[in-house]
Design a protein around this motif. Structure first.
Motif, PDB file in Angstrom:
ATOM      1  N   LEU A 166       0.837  -1.193   0.000  1.00 48.56           N
ATOM      2  CA  LEU A 166       0.000   0.000   0.000  1.00 48.56           C
ATOM      3  C   LEU A 166       0.879   1.253   0.000  1.00 48.56           C
ATOM      4  CD1 LEU A 166      -2.789  -0.955   2.592  1.00 48.56           C
ATOM      5  CD2 LEU A 166      -3.011  -0.790   0.096  1.00 48.56           C
ATOM      6  N   PRO A 167       0.493   2.277  -0.736  1.00 49.14           N
ATOM      7  CA  PRO A 167       1.278   3.517  -0.741  1.00 49.14           C
ATOM      8  C   PRO A 167       1.419   4.086   0.667  1.00 49.14           C
ATOM      9  CG  PRO A 167      -0.374   3.535  -2.485  1.00 49.14           C
ATOM     10  CD  PRO A 167      -0.674   2.345  -1.633  1.00 49.14           C
ATOM     11  N   GLY A 168       2.597   4.582   0.969  1.00 44.06           N
ATOM     12  CA  GLY A 168       2.854   5.166   2.273  1.00 44.06           C
ATOM     13  C   GLY A 168       3.496   4.215   3.259  1.00 44.06           C
ATOM     14  N   PHE A 169       3.564   2.928   2.907  1.00 40.26           N
ATOM     15  CA  PHE A 169       4.134   1.955   3.834  1.00 40.26           C
ATOM     16  C   PHE A 169       5.441   1.353   3.306  1.00 40.26           C
ATOM     17  CE2 PHE A 169      -0.306   2.196   5.022  1.00 40.26           C
ATOM     18  CZ  PHE A 169      -0.226   2.285   6.401  1.00 40.26           C
ATOM     19  N   PHE A 170       5.915   1.879   2.208  1.00 39.22           N
ATOM     20  CA  PHE A 170       7.235   1.498   1.708  1.00 39.22           C
ATOM     21  C   PHE A 170       7.797   2.684   0.935  1.00 39.22           C
ATOM     22  CE2 PHE A 170       4.444   0.610  -1.801  1.00 39.22           C
ATOM     23  CZ  PHE A 170       5.177   0.913  -2.937  1.00 39.22           C
ATOM     24  N   ALA A 171       9.096   2.688   0.781  1.00 39.06           N
ATOM     25  CA  ALA A 171       9.748   3.785   0.061  1.00 39.06           C
ATOM     26  C   ALA A 171      11.118   3.343  -0.406  1.00 39.06           C
ATOM     27  CB  ALA A 171       9.855   5.026   0.950  1.00 39.06           C
ATOM     28  N   ALA A 172      11.621   4.017  -1.424  1.00 41.14           N
ATOM     29  CA  ALA A 172      12.966   3.782  -1.925  1.00 41.14           C
ATOM     30  C   ALA A 172      13.861   4.909  -1.431  1.00 41.14           C
ATOM     31  CB  ALA A 172      12.974   3.716  -3.446  1.00 41.14           C
ATOM     32  N   GLY A 173      15.072   4.561  -1.044  1.00 45.62           N
ATOM     33  CA  GLY A 173      16.006   5.554  -0.536  1.00 45.62           C
ATOM     34  C   GLY A 173      17.421   5.289  -1.013  1.00 45.62           C
ATOM     35  N   THR A 174      18.296   6.225  -0.705  1.00 52.04           N
ATOM     36  CA  THR A 174      19.699   6.130  -1.101  1.00 52.04           C
ATOM     37  C   THR A 174      20.578   6.554   0.068  1.00 52.04           C
ATOM     38  OG1 THR A 174      19.102   6.713  -3.382  1.00 52.04           O
ATOM     39  CG2 THR A 174      21.425   6.886  -2.778  1.00 52.04           C
ATOM     40  N   VAL A 175      21.669   5.837   0.270  1.00 48.91           N
ATOM     41  CA  VAL A 175      22.605   6.184   1.333  1.00 48.91           C
ATOM     42  C   VAL A 175      23.394   7.425   0.918  1.00 48.91           C
ATOM     43  CG1 VAL A 175      24.622   5.426   2.645  1.00 48.91           C
ATOM     44  CG2 VAL A 175      22.796   3.794   2.100  1.00 48.91           C
ATOM     45  N   VAL A 176      23.370   8.429   1.789  1.00 48.72           N
ATOM     46  CA  VAL A 176      24.146   9.644   1.559  1.00 48.72           C
ATOM     47  C   VAL A 176      25.513   9.528   2.229  1.00 48.72           C
ATOM     48  CG1 VAL A 176      24.248  12.141   1.938  1.00 48.72           C
ATOM     49  CG2 VAL A 176      22.072  11.045   1.334  1.00 48.72           C
ATOM     50  N   GLY A 200      11.210  -1.760  11.147  1.00 43.69           N
ATOM     51  CA  GLY A 200      10.838  -2.281   9.839  1.00 43.69           C
ATOM     52  C   GLY A 200      11.971  -3.068   9.209  1.00 43.69           C
ATOM     53  N   SER A 201      11.858  -3.330   7.916  1.00 42.60           N
ATOM     54  CA  SER A 201      12.865  -4.106   7.190  1.00 42.60           C
ATOM     55  C   SER A 201      13.396  -3.287   6.026  1.00 42.60           C
ATOM     56  CB  SER A 201      12.282  -5.425   6.680  1.00 42.60           C
ATOM     57  OG  SER A 201      11.218  -5.177   5.771  1.00 42.60           O
ATOM     58  N   LEU A 202      14.621  -3.595   5.633  1.00 43.21           N
ATOM     59  CA  LEU A 202      15.292  -2.884   4.547  1.00 43.21           C
ATOM     60  C   LEU A 202      15.948  -3.898   3.632  1.00 43.21           C
ATOM     61  CD1 LEU A 202      17.484   0.282   4.870  1.00 43.21           C
ATOM     62  CD2 LEU A 202      18.412  -1.737   3.751  1.00 43.21           C
ATOM     63  N   GLU A 203      15.744  -3.732   2.344  1.00 42.32           N
ATOM     64  CA  GLU A 203      16.357  -4.605   1.341  1.00 42.32           C
ATOM     65  C   GLU A 203      17.252  -3.766   0.444  1.00 42.32           C
ATOM     66  OE1 GLU A 203      15.176  -7.607  -2.365  1.00 42.32           O
ATOM     67  OE2 GLU A 203      13.616  -6.607  -1.186  1.00 42.32           O
ATOM     68  N   TRP A 204      18.517  -4.161   0.338  1.00 33.93           N
ATOM     69  CA  TRP A 204      19.450  -3.433  -0.518  1.00 33.93           C
ATOM     70  C   TRP A 204      19.178  -3.794  -1.965  1.00 33.93           C
ATOM     71  CZ3 TRP A 204      21.797   0.368   1.774  1.00 33.93           C
ATOM     72  CH2 TRP A 204      22.057   0.287   3.153  1.00 33.93           C
ATOM     73  N   THR A 205      19.080  -2.777  -2.823  1.00 32.78           N
ATOM     74  CA  THR A 205      18.759  -2.999  -4.233  1.00 32.78           C
ATOM     75  C   THR A 205      19.921  -2.670  -5.169  1.00 32.78           C
ATOM     76  OG1 THR A 205      17.773  -0.773  -4.344  1.00 32.78           O
ATOM     77  CG2 THR A 205      16.294  -2.615  -3.867  1.00 32.78           C
ATOM     78  N   SER A 206      21.017  -2.143  -4.646  1.00 33.76           N
ATOM     79  CA  SER A 206      22.192  -1.889  -5.480  1.00 33.76           C
ATOM     80  C   SER A 206      23.435  -1.951  -4.610  1.00 33.76           C
ATOM     81  CB  SER A 206      22.087  -0.519  -6.165  1.00 33.76           C
ATOM     82  OG  SER A 206      22.268   0.537  -5.235  1.00 33.76           O
ATOM     83  N   GLN A 239      27.845   1.694   1.186  1.00 28.67           N
ATOM     84  CA  GLN A 239      28.606   2.807   0.637  1.00 28.67           C
ATOM     85  C   GLN A 239      27.659   3.906   0.160  1.00 28.67           C
ATOM     86  OE1 GLN A 239      31.990   2.833   0.789  1.00 28.67           O
ATOM     87  NE2 GLN A 239      31.724   0.874   1.865  1.00 28.67           N
ATOM     88  N   PRO A 240      28.107   5.170   0.179  1.00 28.62           N
ATOM     89  CA  PRO A 240      27.271   6.250  -0.365  1.00 28.62           C
ATOM     90  C   PRO A 240      26.848   5.930  -1.792  1.00 28.62           C
ATOM     91  CG  PRO A 240      29.142   7.165   0.821  1.00 28.62           C
ATOM     92  CD  PRO A 240      29.367   5.680   0.756  1.00 28.62           C
ATOM     93  N   GLY A 241      25.588   6.129  -2.067  1.00 31.35           N
ATOM     94  CA  GLY A 241      25.042   5.804  -3.383  1.00 31.35           C
ATOM     95  C   GLY A 241      24.302   4.489  -3.423  1.00 31.35           C
ATOM     96  N   ASP A 242      24.511   3.608  -2.423  1.00 32.12           N
ATOM     97  CA  ASP A 242      23.772   2.344  -2.372  1.00 32.12           C
ATOM     98  C   ASP A 242      22.280   2.639  -2.174  1.00 32.12           C
ATOM     99  OD1 ASP A 242      26.137   1.064  -2.643  1.00 32.12           O
ATOM    100  OD2 ASP A 242      26.188   0.185  -0.638  1.00 32.12           O
ATOM    101  N   MET A 243      21.448   1.969  -2.941  1.00 28.13           N
ATOM    102  CA  MET A 243      20.001   2.192  -2.870  1.00 28.13           C
ATOM    103  C   MET A 243      19.325   1.036  -2.141  1.00 28.13           C
ATOM    104  SD  MET A 243      19.146   3.879  -6.593  1.00 28.13           S
ATOM    105  CE  MET A 243      19.874   2.530  -7.525  1.00 28.13           C
ATOM    106  N   PHE A 244      18.150   1.323  -1.596  1.00 28.28           N
ATOM    107  CA  PHE A 244      17.440   0.325  -0.806  1.00 28.28           C
ATOM    108  C   PHE A 244      15.937   0.550  -0.902  1.00 28.28           C
ATOM    109  CE2 PHE A 244      18.506   3.913   1.933  1.00 28.28           C
ATOM    110  CZ  PHE A 244      17.275   4.236   2.493  1.00 28.28           C
ATOM    111  N   LEU A 245      15.203  -0.490  -0.533  1.00 24.93           N
ATOM    112  CA  LEU A 245      13.748  -0.434  -0.391  1.00 24.93           C
ATOM    113  C   LEU A 245      13.431  -0.701   1.073  1.00 24.93           C
ATOM    114  CD1 LEU A 245      10.986  -0.214  -1.892  1.00 24.93           C
ATOM    115  CD2 LEU A 245      11.010  -2.707  -2.030  1.00 24.93           C
ATOM    116  N   ILE A 246      12.707   0.215   1.693  1.00 24.40           N
ATOM    117  CA  ILE A 246      12.433   0.109   3.124  1.00 24.40           C
ATOM    118  C   ILE A 246      10.932   0.006   3.352  1.00 24.40           C
ATOM    119  CG2 ILE A 246      12.345   2.619   3.480  1.00 24.40           C
ATOM    120  CD1 ILE A 246      13.737   2.140   6.182  1.00 24.40           C
TER     121      ILE A 246
END
Length: 296
Positions: A166-176, A200-206, A239-246
């Motif tokens: 559902l929208p609002g319960f997950f998001a994509a982010g990037t390590v700064v 919550g949980s976090l999955e690395w995508t890159s 590392q900076p630039g690594d992306m994830f789904l949280i």
């Protein structure tokens, strides 16, 4: 009655033997690795076993009854097949280890001595020690449902039934930036309130950690920057630039289930269960005794 096949049993009865041990390890992600205390590479039962890994085993015992048998396997982290980051990420937790007795001069002659699972892993002096537990240890695990005020389902599973897409319960982010392997400054989560993703949980995508999972211990905003705190010891430093789904987290209380997820009908706990305070309590003037629930 011998557990050895006849050719191996006949070899063991001879005046000289060519025997070694092999360990076939199957990780939780289905990756299979083989190690041997022999000095050259062996292929046994379709699995290659690598030598010179520094593996050695302590005394193993098989006891009658339901007692848990254990044996320790020690190894140096010098093998290319053993990555300390994988150990820290938990990929070896509950892995299955088969111990084989092999005639290295004729590898088709082998016997499976025991099958065990990896328990506690400790590291000392540049090496690791993995405790192998027999299958009897499963009898020590808690089975069945435990009655408590908090929910005992996992967020989004078949008992919880909450739709995590559902929208609002997950998001994509990037390590700064990564102050430590567990303390991360990230982007992409500015629209969410603090602690929304805590627990919550976090999955690395890159990046090097792509495909791995981590658990979020904290989610805060400090000086205009979003910070995530991961559970310690679960992965190497991103590392900076690594992306994830949280995905959003849940503290398993009835109030959170009702207010945050609107999922009170599927709550898998007993929030109205009286506690010790009610058992040892007594009526006093001014209390409300209308039969209403203890938890709103």
């Amino acid at each position: 009655m011998t557990i050895y096949p006849e050719p191996l049993a006949a070899h063991l009865e001879g005046e000289a033997t060519t025997i070694c041990h092999c360990w076939r390890l199957t990780r939780r992600d289905a990756v299979v690795k083989g190690f041997t205390d022999h000095d050259r590479r062996l292929t046994v039962d379709g699995t290659p076993f690598e030598p010179l890994t520094g593996f050695s085993a302590t005394e193993a015992r098989d006891t009658l009854g339901l007692a848990v048998d254990t044996v320790d396997v020690e190894g140096a982290l010098s093998s290319d097949d053993i990555d300390e980051a994988d150990i820290a990420a938990g990929l070896y937790n509950d892995a299955t280890v088969e111990t084989l007795l092999v005639n290295w001069a004729a590898p088709e002659q082998f016997a499976k001595l025991r099958s065990a699972t990896i328990g506690k892993i400790t590291r000392r002096d540049g090496a690791f020690v993995a405790e192998l537990k027999s299958r009897m240890h499963a009898l020590d695990q808690v089975n069945g449902r435990v009655i408590g005020r908090r929910c005992n389902a996992e967020l989004g599973d078949a008992r919880c039934r909450f739709a995590m897409d559902l929208p609002g319960f997950f998001a994509a982010g990037t390590v700064v930036a990564a102050e430590t392997p567990e303390m991360l400054r990230v982007s992409g989560l500015d629209s969410f309130e603090a602690e929304w993703f805590a627990l919550g949980s976090l999955e690395w995508t890159s990046g090097a950690l792509a495909g791995r999972m981590a658990h979020v211990a904290g989610h805060a905003t400090r000086q205009g920057a979003v910070e995530l705190t991961l559970q310690p010891g679960e992965a190497a430093a991103p590392q900076p630039g690594d992306m994830f789904l949280i995905r959003a987290g849940c503290d398993k209380t009835f109030a959170t289930c009702k207010a945050k997820f609107d999922n009170a009908l599927n709550f898998q706990g007993f929030p109205h269960l009286p506690g010790n305070d009610a058992v040892y309590g007594y009526a006093v003037d001014g209390d409300v005794f209308d039969g209403g629930p203890l938890v709103p």
